[in-house]
Design an enzyme around this catalytic site. Structure first.
Site, PDB file in Angstrom:
ATOM      1  N   TYR A 158       0.837  -1.199   0.000  1.00 49.05           N
ATOM      2  CA  TYR A 158       0.000   0.000   0.000  1.00 49.05           C
ATOM      3  C   TYR A 158       0.870   1.247   0.000  1.00 49.05           C
ATOM      4  O   TYR A 158       1.461   1.615   1.009  1.00 49.05           O
ATOM      5  CB  TYR A 158      -0.975  -0.010   1.187  1.00 49.05           C
ATOM      6  CG  TYR A 158      -1.888  -1.221   1.216  1.00 49.05           C
ATOM      7  CD1 TYR A 158      -2.178  -1.932   0.049  1.00 49.05           C
ATOM      8  CD2 TYR A 158      -2.463  -1.668   2.392  1.00 49.05           C
ATOM      9  CE1 TYR A 158      -3.000  -3.043   0.059  1.00 49.05           C
ATOM     10  CE2 TYR A 158      -3.299  -2.781   2.413  1.00 49.05           C
ATOM     11  CZ  TYR A 158      -3.550  -3.465   1.245  1.00 49.05           C
ATOM     12  OH  TYR A 158      -4.370  -4.577   1.249  1.00 49.05           O
TER      13      TYR A 158
ATOM     14  N   PHE B 155     -12.953  -5.535   0.584  1.00 51.02           N
ATOM     15  CA  PHE B 155     -14.047  -4.756  -0.004  1.00 51.02           C
ATOM     16  C   PHE B 155     -15.364  -5.027   0.746  1.00 51.02           C
ATOM     17  O   PHE B 155     -16.407  -5.265   0.124  1.00 51.02           O
ATOM     18  CB  PHE B 155     -14.241  -5.051  -1.502  1.00 51.02           C
ATOM     19  CG  PHE B 155     -13.089  -4.675  -2.383  1.00 51.02           C
ATOM     20  CD1 PHE B 155     -12.210  -3.658  -2.024  1.00 51.02           C
ATOM     21  CD2 PHE B 155     -12.887  -5.312  -3.603  1.00 51.02           C
ATOM     22  CE1 PHE B 155     -11.135  -3.307  -2.848  1.00 51.02           C
ATOM     23  CE2 PHE B 155     -11.828  -4.970  -4.432  1.00 51.02           C
ATOM     24  CZ  PHE B 155     -10.954  -3.966  -4.054  1.00 51.02           C
TER      25      PHE B 155
ATOM     26  N   LEU C  74     -17.272  -3.075   2.137  1.00 50.30           N
ATOM     27  CA  LEU C  74     -18.264  -2.060   1.770  1.00 50.30           C
ATOM     28  C   LEU C  74     -18.433  -2.040   0.267  1.00 50.30           C
ATOM     29  O   LEU C  74     -19.045  -1.132  -0.280  1.00 50.30           O
ATOM     30  CB  LEU C  74     -17.798  -0.684   2.252  1.00 50.30           C
ATOM     31  CG  LEU C  74     -17.887  -0.461   3.753  1.00 50.30           C
ATOM     32  CD1 LEU C  74     -17.069   0.750   4.158  1.00 50.30           C
ATOM     33  CD2 LEU C  74     -19.337  -0.262   4.143  1.00 50.30           C
TER      34      LEU C  74
HETATM   35  N1  LIG Z   1      -6.352  -9.101   0.133  1.00 50.41           N
HETATM   36  C1  LIG Z   1      -6.569  -8.304  -0.887  1.00 50.41           C
HETATM   37  O1  LIG Z   1      -6.274  -8.626  -2.057  1.00 50.41           O
HETATM   38  C2  LIG Z   1      -7.215  -6.963  -0.621  1.00 50.41           C
HETATM   39  C3  LIG Z   1      -7.726  -6.217  -1.685  1.00 50.41           C
HETATM   40  C4  LIG Z   1      -8.347  -5.014  -1.395  1.00 50.41           C
HETATM   41  C5  LIG Z   1      -8.448  -4.561  -0.073  1.00 50.41           C
HETATM   42  N2  LIG Z   1      -7.912  -5.299   0.940  1.00 50.41           N
HETATM   43  C6  LIG Z   1      -8.052  -4.870   2.368  1.00 50.41           C
HETATM   44  O2  LIG Z   1      -9.437  -4.678   2.634  1.00 50.41           O
HETATM   45  C7  LIG Z   1      -9.628  -3.397   3.251  1.00 50.41           C
HETATM   46  C8  LIG Z   1     -10.972  -2.871   2.870  1.00 50.41           C
HETATM   47  O3  LIG Z   1     -11.057  -2.673   1.467  1.00 50.41           O
HETATM   48  P1  LIG Z   1     -11.309  -1.258   0.785  1.00 50.41           P
HETATM   49  O4  LIG Z   1     -10.957  -0.178   1.725  1.00 50.41           O
HETATM   50  O5  LIG Z   1     -10.653  -1.270  -0.527  1.00 50.41           O
HETATM   51  O6  LIG Z   1     -12.853  -1.294   0.459  1.00 50.41           O
HETATM   52  P2  LIG Z   1     -14.177  -1.086   1.326  1.00 50.41           P
HETATM   53  O7  LIG Z   1     -13.896  -1.150   2.774  1.00 50.41           O
HETATM   54  O8  LIG Z   1     -15.172  -2.003   0.749  1.00 50.41           O
HETATM   55  O9  LIG Z   1     -14.624   0.381   0.907  1.00 50.41           O
HETATM   56  C9  LIG Z   1     -13.811   1.490   1.038  1.00 50.41           C
HETATM   57  C10 LIG Z   1     -14.429   2.591   0.202  1.00 50.41           C
HETATM   58  O10 LIG Z   1     -15.697   2.959   0.760  1.00 50.41           O
HETATM   59  C11 LIG Z   1     -15.675   4.321   1.182  1.00 50.41           C
HETATM   60  N3  LIG Z   1     -16.310   4.347   2.497  1.00 50.41           N
HETATM   61  C12 LIG Z   1     -15.819   3.890   3.676  1.00 50.41           C
HETATM   62  N4  LIG Z   1     -16.710   4.052   4.670  1.00 50.41           N
HETATM   63  C13 LIG Z   1     -17.796   4.638   4.107  1.00 50.41           C
HETATM   64  C14 LIG Z   1     -19.040   5.058   4.618  1.00 50.41           C
HETATM   65  N5  LIG Z   1     -19.350   4.887   5.917  1.00 50.41           N
HETATM   66  N6  LIG Z   1     -19.923   5.629   3.771  1.00 50.41           N
HETATM   67  C15 LIG Z   1     -19.630   5.772   2.463  1.00 50.41           C
HETATM   68  N7  LIG Z   1     -18.457   5.408   1.912  1.00 50.41           N
HETATM   69  C16 LIG Z   1     -17.545   4.828   2.731  1.00 50.41           C
HETATM   70  C17 LIG Z   1     -14.225   4.728   1.250  1.00 50.41           C
HETATM   71  O11 LIG Z   1     -14.080   6.096   0.928  1.00 50.41           O
HETATM   72  P3  LIG Z   1     -13.613   7.196   2.045  1.00 50.41           P
HETATM   73  O12 LIG Z   1     -12.141   7.055   2.154  1.00 50.41           O
HETATM   74  O13 LIG Z   1     -14.057   8.469   1.449  1.00 50.41           O
HETATM   75  O14 LIG Z   1     -14.342   6.849   3.308  1.00 50.41           O
HETATM   76  C18 LIG Z   1     -13.604   3.841   0.173  1.00 50.41           C
HETATM   77  O15 LIG Z   1     -13.749   4.430  -1.089  1.00 50.41           O
HETATM   78  C19 LIG Z   1      -8.465  -2.564   2.738  1.00 50.41           C
HETATM   79  O16 LIG Z   1      -8.202  -1.481   3.582  1.00 50.41           O
HETATM   80  C20 LIG Z   1      -7.347  -3.573   2.699  1.00 50.41           C
HETATM   81  O17 LIG Z   1      -6.748  -3.635   3.971  1.00 50.41           O
HETATM   82  C21 LIG Z   1      -7.310  -6.501   0.685  1.00 50.41           C
END
Ligand SMILES: NC(=O)c1ccc[n+]([C@@H]2O[C@H](COP(=O)([O-])OP(=O)(O)OC[C@H]3O[C@@H](n4cnc5c(N)ncnc54)[C@H](OP(=O)(O)O)[C@@H]3O)[C@@H](O)[C@H]2O)c1
Length: 300
Positions: free
Chosen positions: A66, A212, A214
């Site tokens: 990251y 993901f 959310l």
């Molecule tokens: N193992 C893998 O291959 C892999 C791949 C992807 C991710 N990950 C891990 O999974 C974690 C979560 O994934 P992610 O952050 O990509 O996706 P997510 O949690 O599904 O969604 C994050 C997105 O939603 C928005 N968001 C967050 N809270 C919100 C709310 N209450 N209301 C409206 N929008 C909201 C965020 O924008 P804002 O910043 O504006 O809040 C961001 O754009 C990552 O941090 C990472 O650690 C792992």
């Protein structure tokens, strides 16, 4: 009285001596656009991390991928000295090229080097949980990759081993070579393609950590998803994001949440999802959005 861990969905044992609250935090969104480079607002990123710990979050998901490196450096800057019981989970098995592409890097020597890099950047003597990201095999046997991680565990440099981006078959094979504490795959209210793995890990008592949660991928199906989530959210005075997280917590007891955000307000909102009590009718409406194994796009 509700304890801090109850408000965070209760506690799940990753191993006999590594326990985390079920609502954690995913730190990927703290890097710059495209998870590449520094954040637009470094102070805000530091505030998000410190607020997460203040809210009682004891499980933060990160990786040297990251930024690359940016998020691990931010975590060290914001949170050292680390509080007792804080579990930092990281991932290895890939690298970013100079344009930010994600490329596999799974040779055992490279995996060892990535563990040492994460240790150095996070200023830790041992990594609590290390996921092996297994998107592309490239002919390197899973047994060899896990052999390297098991060695590092025996040396006291890694406390628990996880897998990310794996199939049920790869998970089953991995368990023949190493003790697996957690699996991290894509799964959320509109994408149930890893439902088989969720069921399998639940049966084994292994943590399932949906990435993901959310649905960074909700965009394509926003209208339909919003209709159902909004209806449930209105009944609870909650937001659709909170409902989608509360649904995940109820989906299976082995689900650990790591919602990602770069905003303190969203962090607070997401963390409060652990206190939302969905009814059986709410759960049925949300369950019915998509069948196991499918995504909302395929279902409609
Ligand atoms: N193992 C893998 O291959 C892999 C791949 C992807 C991710 N990950 C891990 O999974 C974690 C979560 O994934 P992610 O952050 O990509 O996706 P997510 O949690 O599904 O969604 C994050 C997105 O939603 C928005 N968001 C967050 N809270 C919100 C709310 N209450 N209301 C409206 N929008 C909201 C965020 O924008 P804002 O910043 O504006 O809040 C961001 O754009 C990552 O941090 C990472 O650690 C792992």
């Amino acid at each position: 009285m509700t304890s801090a861990s109850d408000a965070l969905g209760g506690v799940f044992p990753l191993t006999s001596d590594l326990r985390v609250s079920r609502v954690g935090f995913g730190a990927m969104q703290l890097a710059g656009p495209g998870v590449f480079g520094p954040p637009a607002d470094r102070e805000q990123a530091v505030r998000v991390l410190r607020r997460a710990v203040e809210l009682g979050i004891d499980h933060i998901d990160t990786s040297d991928f990251y930024g690359p490196w940016v998020v691990n450096e931010l975590i060290a800057e914001a949170l050292r000295p680390y509080g007792e019981g804080l579990v930092l989970a990281t991932k290895i098995g890939a690298y970013r090229d100079h344009e930010g592409a994600w490329l596999p890097l799974n040779h055992p020597d490279a995996l060892r080097a990535q563990v040492h890099d994460n240790l150095r950047r996070l200023h830790l003597e041992a990594l609590d949980l290390v996921y092996l990201r297994h998107t592309v095999d490239r002919g390197i046997p899973l047994a060899d990759q896990l052999g390297a991680l098991t060695e590092l565990r025996e040396q006291g440099l890694v406390r628990a081993i996880g897998l990310s981006n794996v199939s049920v078959e790869q998970y089953a094979e991995a368990r023949q070579h190493a003790e697996i504490a957690a699996v991290q795959n894509l799964y959320n209210v509109v994408n149930r393609t890893s439902a088989d793995l969720l069921a399998r890990t639940a049966a084994d008592g292994v943590a399932f950590v949906p990435f993901f949660p959310l649905g960074s991928g909700f965009a394509d199906s926003r209208a339909r998803q919003d209709e159902v989530l909004r209806g449930v959210a209105e009944r609870h005075g909650a937001t659709p994001a909170q409902v989608s997280l509360a649904w995940l917590l109820r989906r299976s007891d082995n689900v650990l949440l790591i919602p990602g955000t770069s905003s303190v307000a969203h962090l607070e909102e997401n963390t409060a999802a652990g206190s939302i009590g969905l009814s059986e009718a709410d759960l049925s409406a949300l369950d019915a959005l998509v069948a196991d194994g499918e995504t909302l796009e395929e279902a409609h």
